[in-house]
Structure formats: structure tokens, C-alpha cells
Design a protein around this motif. Structure first.
Motif, short mmCIF file in Angstrom:
data_model
loop_
_atom_site.label_atom_id
_atom_site.label_comp_id
_atom_site.label_asym_id
_atom_site.label_seq_id
_atom_site.Cartn_x
_atom_site.Cartn_y
_atom_site.Cartn_z
N UNK A 271 0.84 -1.20 0.00
CA UNK A 271 0.00 0.00 0.00
C UNK A 271 0.87 1.25 0.00
N UNK A 272 0.27 2.35 -0.46
CA UNK A 272 0.90 3.66 -0.38
C UNK A 272 0.10 4.50 0.61
N UNK A 273 0.80 5.06 1.59
CA UNK A 273 0.16 5.90 2.60
C UNK A 273 0.34 7.36 2.19
N UNK A 274 -0.77 8.05 1.95
CA UNK A 274 -0.74 9.46 1.55
C UNK A 274 -1.01 10.30 2.80
N UNK A 275 0.01 10.97 3.27
CA UNK A 275 -0.08 11.71 4.54
C UNK A 275 -0.16 13.21 4.24
N UNK A 276 -1.18 13.86 4.76
CA UNK A 276 -1.34 15.30 4.61
C UNK A 276 -1.47 15.91 6.00
N UNK A 302 0.83 -1.34 10.92
CA UNK A 302 -0.62 -1.31 11.13
C UNK A 302 -1.37 -1.17 9.80
N UNK A 303 -0.88 -0.28 8.95
CA UNK A 303 -1.52 -0.09 7.64
C UNK A 303 -1.39 -1.37 6.82
N UNK A 304 -0.23 -2.01 6.88
CA UNK A 304 -0.04 -3.27 6.17
C UNK A 304 -1.06 -4.31 6.62
N UNK A 349 -16.81 2.86 13.80
CA UNK A 349 -16.49 2.79 12.37
C UNK A 349 -15.39 1.77 12.05
N UNK A 350 -15.03 0.94 13.01
CA UNK A 350 -13.94 -0.01 12.82
C UNK A 350 -14.19 -0.95 11.64
N UNK A 351 -15.41 -1.46 11.54
CA UNK A 351 -15.72 -2.41 10.46
C UNK A 351 -15.61 -1.73 9.09
N UNK A 356 -12.04 -0.22 4.11
CA UNK A 356 -11.35 0.87 3.41
C UNK A 356 -9.84 0.66 3.39
N UNK A 357 -9.30 0.06 4.45
CA UNK A 357 -7.86 -0.15 4.54
C UNK A 357 -7.36 -1.27 3.63
N UNK A 358 -8.24 -1.94 2.93
CA UNK A 358 -7.83 -2.94 1.96
C UNK A 358 -7.39 -2.30 0.64
N UNK A 359 -7.66 -1.01 0.49
CA UNK A 359 -7.33 -0.30 -0.74
C UNK A 359 -5.83 -0.16 -0.92
N UNK A 360 -5.40 0.02 -2.15
CA UNK A 360 -3.98 0.21 -2.45
C UNK A 360 -3.47 1.54 -1.89
N UNK A 361 -4.30 2.58 -1.90
CA UNK A 361 -3.93 3.90 -1.44
C UNK A 361 -4.70 4.23 -0.17
#
Length: 395
Positions: A271-276, A302-304, A349-351, A356-361
Motif C-alpha cells: 500500500x501507499x500511505x498518503x499523509x497530509x 498497522x496499515x499493512x 467505524x472499525x468495520x 477501506x484499509x484494503x485499498x492500495x492507497x
């Protein structure tokens, strides 16, 4: 072969068998005329021999005609012998191609401490010169890949007031990506006619907005180099403020495209984490916070794993060195608000977040609630394969 190189440039490659038999691991790009040169390099104090040579050419001449790239040997931490070998490869290629050795910019990648295998260089240079004109951007890029899963290159046309010019960027990198003024290895070419001072200035700004805002693992290599060559072969000049702005906009966009590829191809990354970061006291504080989150191994793992662990994110912000009031901080993860005014929200909103965290971005938006400073940063996640790749890199 796709003819995606700017006018006046020819590329060739050869299989020198530096590390793996049968694959191209030596590449050369030659311009039919002198190029205005821009460059940025690693800030690591252990600078590889090719970095030192490129820096010397940039400072003393400011022009070049060719880029000579190899994989398999970094030629870093190799002392005077490594520097002499680097200059010898310039001379070899120059004599065969009818160039001045000082016109050739060397870039190398591979294991640190490994000397160039000069016998293999001597054997491969004739085939390298013979292949000139037979390779495109992808072919040249493949010649200096290491652990990359795919070649990273892009090309685009830019319309200036006097006509069209082309930009082509080729890069390698999947690990040791946390550049400071550069990235692993990258070559940017254009056939626009541009003066040296504005070319270097726009190049520096474009790199700062792109390659300097990506991270895979927090390591900065001994060989990090990004070169920009403008040969003017299109006959289209970028002199006016409007044309220079158009060229810089296009350069920034294409560097952003290629630098994003580095993060996508991070070793073991999924995944790519886009941090703003917004609402910081100033841009420097925003940068500190963004980089801290992007470099955190706990955030990356965690994101992985698809774990919506916002606590790891705010913790990384807290130790970043940025100055802010914790009671005013907010956080959104994948567009879902998780933290507001220093307190957790939307625990139900955990579920949704797990999906959403399965996305590539993955989007991470942090508001420090205290000013107009902002910064954006991209980082890869961190998975099992990173350890696998880097535990036996030299074998």
C-alpha cells in the motif's frame, strides 16, 4: 521499441554479467549535442565514487552529453581505487563513443563496498556502444534496476509558446528510499532549450516537491542521484516566465508520477500511505509531523495489516518535534474522522475502516489546529517481504 526519448538522445544497453547472467545491467544514453545539466545528490557523508564525479562535473562544467549507468556494483566506500575505476569507465565509454570522458555522467547501484569489475566492463563496452539507438526509456531503465519489481519511467509532451518539447524520466529504487535532495537513481531528459540557472532552479524545486517527499524505509543511500539533461534539440526555447512556468509545472508532474512509482514498488510493500498535515504553525512543523508518521514502523505495519490503529499515528505526531496543542489535533483515516480536539471519535467505524484499509492507497489527514502550515508526504507500508528481501540482499 517505443520512441519515447526526447529528440537528440539515443540509448543503448548491454549484459555485462555484473551480478546475474543474461540481463542487461549496463546502460548508456548519449545526446547528439551538449546538454545543460542539473543535478541533486545524496546528503549521506559516505558518497559513492560516481556521486563525487557527477558533482565535480556539475560544479566545474555544468554541461554533459551522456549518462552511463550500471547495476550490480555501487562503487561506494571503495576509496581512491573506486574513484579511479569510475573515471576509467568514463574513459572507456568515451573513447568508444567518440566523446570526452568529462562529458559522461556515471551512476551506479548495487552492494556497497563492491568494486567495479573492470574486466567485465572492458568486455561489455563494445556491445553497449553498438546498441546505441536501439533502446527506449524502458530498456535503459531496466539496465540499472536492482530489487525493483518493474521499471519506473514516464514521458510527456509540453506545449510552450514556440512549440512542443518532450520530457522523459527514468528511475530505479525500491529500498533505501528516504531521500534528502535526491532519490536512488533518476535521469530526466528534455529536448527543450533552457538556460542553466533556471533549469537547475526549477529542477531543485520540482525534486523537493516530489522525490524528497517519499519514503520506503527511512534509509538514504550512498549513491542517491537525480540528473537533468536539457539538450535543446527541439529548437523550442523556454526563456519567458510563462514558458519556464509551463516547463516547471510539467517537470514537477512527471517527477511526481515516477516518485510515486518508487513508493508503490517499495520492497515488500502492498500500500501507499498518503499523509497530509495541515493546521501547523509553519510548513516546517507540518513536514516534521508528516515525516514522523511516514517513517513510523508501527504505523507502517498497522496499515499493512489493515489495522485502523489511529493511536500509533497520533503518537508519531506527538514525538515528531513539531510544536502544537494536543487538545486541538484532529485526524481522519481513509476519510473517516477518528480524532477530534485531542479525543477519539467514531469508534463504531472499525468495520467500515477495515474494508477501506484494503485499498492500495490509504489517506491519512492530520490537522494540528494551530496555523496555516501544511505538508504532504507518501510512504509505503511495511510487510514480511521487506525483511525477506533485505536479509539476503548480497546473496
Amino acid at each position: 521499441m517505443t520512441n519515447d526519448l526526447p529528440k537528440g538522445f539515443r540509448a543503448g544497453t548491454a549484459a555485462a554479467n555484473f551480478k546475474k547472467a543474461g540481463r542487461d545491467d549496463l546502460g548508456l544514453i548519449v545526446s547528439d549535442r551538449p546538454c545543460v545539466l542539473a543535478g541533486m545528490f545524496t546528503q549521506n557523508l559516505f558518497k559513492a565514487a560516481p556521486v563525487l564525479v557527477c558533482q565535480e562535473i556539475l560544479a566545474s562544467r555544468g554541461t554533459a552529453r551522456a549518462v552511463l549507468a550500471n547495476a550490480g556494483q555501487a562503487n561506494a566506500c571503495t576509496g581512491e581505487e573506486g574513484l579511479a575505476n569510475c573515471r576509467a569507465t568514463q574513459k572507456m565509454a568515451a573513447e568508444a563513443a567518440g566523446l570526452d570522458a568529462r562529458d559522461i555522467l556515471p551512476i551506479s547501484t548495487g552492494v556497497i563496498g563492491a568494486h567495479l569489475r573492470m574486466d567485465l566492463w572492458r568486455a561489455a563496452v563494445p556491445a553497449l556502444i553498438q546498441s546505441l539507438g536501439s533502446r527506449d526509456a524502458e530498456g535503459f531503465t531496466r539496465a540499472f534496476m536492482t530489487t525493483d519489481a518493474f521499471p519506473k519511467f514516464a514521458s510527456r509532451e509540453v506545449m510552450l509558446s514556440g512549440g512542443g518539447v518532450r520530457l522523459t524520466v527514468m528511475a530505479k529504487g525500491a529500498g533505501m528510499i528516504c531521500p534528502n535532495m535526491a532519490t536512488m537513481l533518476c535521469v530526466a531528459l528534455t529536448d527543450a532549450d533552457v538556460d542553466r540557472a533556471p533549469w537547475q532552479a526549477m529542477f531543485g524545486r520540482a525534486v523537493d516537491k516530489t522525490f524528497n517527499r517519499v519514503s520506503v524505509d527511512g534509509d538514504t543511500s550512498t549513491n542517491d542521484t537525480i540528473l537533468g539533461l536539457a539538450n535543446g534539440a527541439s529548437g523550442v526555447a523556454a526563456r519567458s516566465e510563462a514558458d519556464l512556468a509551463l516547463l516547471e509545472e510539467a517537470l514537477t508532474a512527471i517527477l511526481a508520477t515516477v516518485s510515486h512509482m518508487l513508493v508503490m514498488d517499495g520492497e515488500g510493500a502492498s500500500k501507499v500511505i498518503h499523509i497530509t498535515v495541515t493546521g501547523a504553525r509553519d510548513d516546517r512543523d507540518a513536514e516534521l509531523a508528516a515525516r514522523s508518521v511516514g517513517h513510523s514502523q508501527l504505523v507502517k505495519t498497522a496499515i499493512y495489516g489493515g489495522d485502523a490503529n489511529w493511536g500509533r499515528i497520533v503518537t508519531a505526531v506527538g514525538y515528531s518535534g513539531a510544536q502544537f496543542d494536543p487538545a486541538r489535533v484532529g485526524l481522519r483515516l481513509c476519510g473517516v474522522e477518528r480524532f477530534r480536539l485531542g479525543r477519539p471519535v467514531n469508534d463504531d467505524q472499525e468495520e467500515k475502516l477495515a474494508q477501506l484499509l484494503k485499498a492500495r492507497d490509504v489517506e491519512v489527514e492530520i490537522d494540528l489546529g494551530g496555523g496555516s502550515g501544511s505538508y504532504s508526504f507518501q510512504a509505503s507500508d511495511l510487510g514480511h517481504e521487506y525483511v525477506t528481501l533485505n536479509s539476503d540482499y548480497r546473496s
